[in-house]
Design a protein around this motif. Structure first.
Motif, PDB file in Angstrom:
ATOM      1  N   GLY A 232       0.961  -1.316  -0.014  1.00 14.24           N
ATOM      2  CA  GLY A 232      -0.045   0.033   0.045  1.00 14.24           C
ATOM      3  C   GLY A 232       1.003   1.318   0.022  1.00 14.24           C
ATOM      4  O   GLY A 232       0.760   1.979  -0.823  1.00 14.24           O
ATOM      5  N   PRO A 233       1.760   1.560   1.029  1.00 18.54           N
ATOM      6  CA  PRO A 233       2.508   2.729   0.970  1.00 18.54           C
ATOM      7  C   PRO A 233       3.440   2.827  -0.288  1.00 18.54           C
ATOM      8  O   PRO A 233       3.484   3.782  -0.774  1.00 18.54           O
ATOM      9  CB  PRO A 233       3.387   2.514   2.249  1.00 18.54           C
ATOM     10  CG  PRO A 233       2.596   1.495   3.045  1.00 18.54           C
ATOM     11  CD  PRO A 233       1.929   0.638   2.186  1.00 18.54           C
ATOM     12  N   LEU A 234       3.946   1.631  -0.683  1.00 19.61           N
ATOM     13  CA  LEU A 234       5.027   1.647  -1.887  1.00 19.61           C
ATOM     14  C   LEU A 234       4.017   2.089  -3.201  1.00 19.61           C
ATOM     15  O   LEU A 234       4.599   2.958  -3.772  1.00 19.61           O
ATOM     16  CB  LEU A 234       5.576   0.354  -2.009  1.00 19.61           C
ATOM     17  CG  LEU A 234       6.693   0.325  -0.938  1.00 19.61           C
ATOM     18  CD1 LEU A 234       7.090  -1.261  -1.500  1.00 19.61           C
ATOM     19  CD2 LEU A 234       7.723   1.251  -1.135  1.00 19.61           C
ATOM     20  N   VAL A 235       2.888   1.537  -3.377  1.00 15.93           N
ATOM     21  CA  VAL A 235       2.052   2.196  -4.432  1.00 15.93           C
ATOM     22  C   VAL A 235       1.816   3.604  -4.191  1.00 15.93           C
ATOM     23  O   VAL A 235       1.948   4.368  -5.507  1.00 15.93           O
ATOM     24  CB  VAL A 235       0.917   1.261  -4.610  1.00 15.93           C
ATOM     25  CG1 VAL A 235      -0.061   1.780  -5.491  1.00 15.93           C
ATOM     26  CG2 VAL A 235       1.113  -0.295  -4.916  1.00 15.93           C
ATOM     27  N   CYS A 236       1.443   4.056  -3.091  1.00 18.38           N
ATOM     28  CA  CYS A 236       1.196   5.502  -3.252  1.00 18.38           C
ATOM     29  C   CYS A 236       2.428   6.401  -3.431  1.00 18.38           C
ATOM     30  O   CYS A 236       2.508   7.274  -4.181  1.00 18.38           O
ATOM     31  CB  CYS A 236       0.525   5.692  -1.709  1.00 18.38           C
ATOM     32  SG  CYS A 236      -0.850   5.052  -1.291  1.00 18.38           S
ATOM     33  N   ALA A 237       3.636   5.999  -2.777  1.00 17.23           N
ATOM     34  CA  ALA A 237       4.911   6.536  -3.130  1.00 17.23           C
ATOM     35  C   ALA A 237       5.271   6.491  -4.308  1.00 17.23           C
ATOM     36  O   ALA A 237       5.626   7.646  -5.043  1.00 17.23           O
ATOM     37  CB  ALA A 237       5.928   6.083  -2.395  1.00 17.23           C
ATOM     38  N   LEU A 238       5.055   5.450  -5.124  1.00 17.05           N
ATOM     39  CA  LEU A 238       5.497   5.454  -6.599  1.00 17.05           C
ATOM     40  C   LEU A 238       4.708   6.188  -7.667  1.00 17.05           C
ATOM     41  O   LEU A 238       5.010   6.916  -8.323  1.00 17.05           O
ATOM     42  CB  LEU A 238       5.483   4.024  -7.177  1.00 17.05           C
ATOM     43  CG  LEU A 238       6.728   3.044  -6.329  1.00 17.05           C
ATOM     44  CD1 LEU A 238       6.454   1.656  -7.044  1.00 17.05           C
ATOM     45  CD2 LEU A 238       7.913   3.566  -6.385  1.00 17.05           C
ATOM     46  N   ILE A 239       3.373   6.163  -7.420  1.00 17.18           N
ATOM     47  CA  ILE A 239       2.501   7.120  -7.944  1.00 17.18           C
ATOM     48  C   ILE A 239       2.564   8.612  -7.922  1.00 17.18           C
ATOM     49  O   ILE A 239       2.736   9.262  -8.880  1.00 17.18           O
ATOM     50  CB  ILE A 239       0.876   6.618  -7.664  1.00 17.18           C
ATOM     51  CG1 ILE A 239       0.696   5.164  -8.226  1.00 17.18           C
ATOM     52  CG2 ILE A 239      -0.137   7.719  -8.534  1.00 17.18           C
ATOM     53  CD1 ILE A 239       0.819   5.103  -9.929  1.00 17.18           C
ATOM     54  N   ILE A 240       2.950   8.846  -6.532  1.00 20.31           N
ATOM     55  CA  ILE A 240       3.036  10.356  -6.076  1.00 20.31           C
ATOM     56  C   ILE A 240       4.206  10.719  -6.665  1.00 20.31           C
ATOM     57  O   ILE A 240       4.470  11.741  -7.459  1.00 20.31           O
ATOM     58  CB  ILE A 240       2.919  10.374  -4.769  1.00 20.31           C
ATOM     59  CG1 ILE A 240       1.528  10.362  -4.074  1.00 20.31           C
ATOM     60  CG2 ILE A 240       3.879  11.741  -4.193  1.00 20.31           C
ATOM     61  CD1 ILE A 240       0.821  11.593  -4.426  1.00 20.31           C
ATOM     62  N   ALA A 241       5.420   9.887  -6.680  1.00 25.50           N
ATOM     63  CA  ALA A 241       6.659  10.204  -7.164  1.00 25.50           C
ATOM     64  C   ALA A 241       6.482  10.415  -8.925  1.00 25.50           C
ATOM     65  O   ALA A 241       7.149  11.384  -9.529  1.00 25.50           O
ATOM     66  CB  ALA A 241       7.665   9.600  -6.747  1.00 25.50           C
ATOM     67  N   GLY A 242       5.965   9.382  -9.422  1.00 23.07           N
ATOM     68  CA  GLY A 242       6.035   9.533 -11.015  1.00 23.07           C
ATOM     69  C   GLY A 242       5.070  10.301 -11.633  1.00 23.07           C
ATOM     70  O   GLY A 242       5.364  10.944 -12.612  1.00 23.07           O
TER      71      GLY A 242
END
Length: 300
Positions: free
Chosen positions: A134-144
């Motif tokens: 969950g946190p990694l998906v949010c981070a990758l979408i937010i960063a990308g």
């Protein structure tokens, strides 16, 4: 021939201070036809980049404290950025998390059935989705998506000299542009993490019951038994930390753009790559330190 670039600058209260890189000093000392040592140049640039990024982070923290203390936070800019980030990241996060939740449930369920531990698949899915996915998906979408948009916006303002115009008017750049974006990206990523967890757990439960012929009651019972409120708290902390890392990198790269429009594109690419690397490093650190402060719940 070495092409002249605009010097990177930042200073107190969001102002700017000239910073000359290793390339600029060598150019001034040796002339236009100098050849720089490749290894020394790469190492010095890396150290310089790390130092400048750390200094920029400290200055953003000081600017945030100052704006809150003097009650001059740009709330309108923060709300506009929240709406923009939520608009561009919500659908993408859901579309990424649905197949991820299905895949996790299929793989874990099949493996658990082979070793006779199908009743504990809910606990494993909870660990993977709540603690990691969950946190990694949010981070990758937010960063990308969000981070690249922030970098492109600030980079375009930099090459159009809008940032210099704000400083001439005596307006603090960090308080007006960077701090609202940091608040927006943290709030949006925290809310996005909640949505992603619900979608991921729902997709896993759907697969466990309808495809693997499992029992929804045992899935939910083990989910509750082996998870605790602190797991959701740490998941939210991870999401906020990852968002702040991505936001800091995006704002720094956007405000230190060089070489015009081409430099904006290069800065966006560097933002995404550097954000991903720092996010994975931060995730590893938080994951390793979490068991030291919170005991594991449940017993086999």
């Amino acid at each position: 021939m070495i092409e002249e670039t605009r010097p990177e600058r930042f200073g107190r209260r969001g102002g700017w201070r000239e910073h000359r890189s290793y390339d600029d000093r060598e150019w001034n000392n040796r002339g236009n036809n100098c050849r720089l040592p490749a290894k020394t140049n790469m190492f010095s640039n890396l150290l310089s980049e790390i130092g400048l990024l750390f200094t920029f982070t400290v200055r953003v923290c000081v600017a945030a404290f100052t704006s809150l203390r003097h009650k001059r936070l740009a709330w309108r800019e923060a709300l506009d950025q929240m709406w923009f980030l939520a608009h561009v990241t919500s659908v993408a996060s859901a579309l990424v998390m649905i197949p991820l939740g299905v895949g996790v449930a299929l793989q874990i369920g099949a493996l658990a059935d082979q070793i006779g531990a199908g009743a504990y698949s809910g606990a494993v899915v909870a660990f993977l989705i709540i603690g990691q996915a969950g946190p990694l998906v949010c981070a990758l979408i937010i960063a990308g998506v969000g981070g690249s948009a922030i970098c492109a916006d600030l980079g375009a303002r930099t090459i159009r000299e809008e940032i210099d115009a704000l400083e001439v008017l005596g307006l603090p750049v960090l308080e007006r542009l960077v701090v609202p974006r940091m608040i927006a990206i943290a709030v949006v990523c925290l809310l996005l993490n909640s949505i992603v967890l619900v979608i991921g757990l729902g997709a896993s439960l759907f697969v466990h019951v309808l495809i693997l012929d499992g029992n929804a009651q045992s899935f939910l019972r083990n989910l509750v038994q082996f998870s605790q409120p602190s797991d959701f708290v740490v998941s939210g902390i991870k999401a906020v930390a990852f968002a702040l890392i991505s936001g800091i990198v995006a704002c720094y790269k956007g405000l230190t753009v060089k070489r015009g429009a081409q430099g904006v594109g290069d800065a966006v690419n560097e933002t995404v790559v550097l954000s991903f690397v720092l996010v994975f490093v931060a995730n590893l650190a938080i994951t390793q330190f979490y068991p030291l402060f919170v005991s594991v719940k449940g017993a086999y």
